[in-house]
Design an enzyme around this catalytic site. Structure first.
Site, PDB file in Angstrom:
ATOM      1  N   PRO A  11      35.455  36.135  37.031  1.00 57.07           N
ATOM      2  CA  PRO A  11      36.114  35.116  36.903  1.00 57.07           C
ATOM      3  C   PRO A  11      38.341  35.323  36.643  1.00 57.07           C
ATOM      4  CG  PRO A  11      34.824  34.603  35.423  1.00 57.07           C
ATOM      5  CD  PRO A  11      35.216  36.097  35.629  1.00 57.07           C
ATOM      6  N   ILE A  12      38.734  34.252  37.733  1.00 60.44           N
ATOM      7  CA  ILE A  12      40.486  35.240  37.730  1.00 60.44           C
ATOM      8  C   ILE A  12      40.927  34.095  37.337  1.00 60.44           C
ATOM      9  CG2 ILE A  12      42.322  36.133  38.503  1.00 60.44           C
ATOM     10  CD1 ILE A  12      39.978  38.147  40.349  1.00 60.44           C
TER      11      ILE A  12
END
Length: 63
Positions: free
Chosen positions: A2-3
């Site tokens: 996840p970013i």
């Protein structure tokens, strides 16, 4: 991995930015069952002269 990208106005203390990074990492990790070491948080500070509301820069608004 996840970013999360976060854009905020410049001028907050470094401790606040670090708290945002930690808290967002915790929430994303818990919500997505992702290891914290896989979560990336990018905080971009935008100069007040480059952020506008109602056709006027935030610096001109005195914010």
């Amino acid at each position: 991995m996840p970013i999360v990208n976060i854009q905020i106005l410049e001028g907050r203390p470094q401790e606040k930015i670090e708290a945002v990074i930690k808290n967002v990492t915790d929430v994303i990790s818990q919500t997505l069952d992702a290891p914290k070491e896989n979560v990336r948080v990018i905080v971009t500070e935008i100069p007040k002269t480059h952020w506008g509301a109602g056709g006027v820069s935030m610096k001109a608004n005195g914010r």
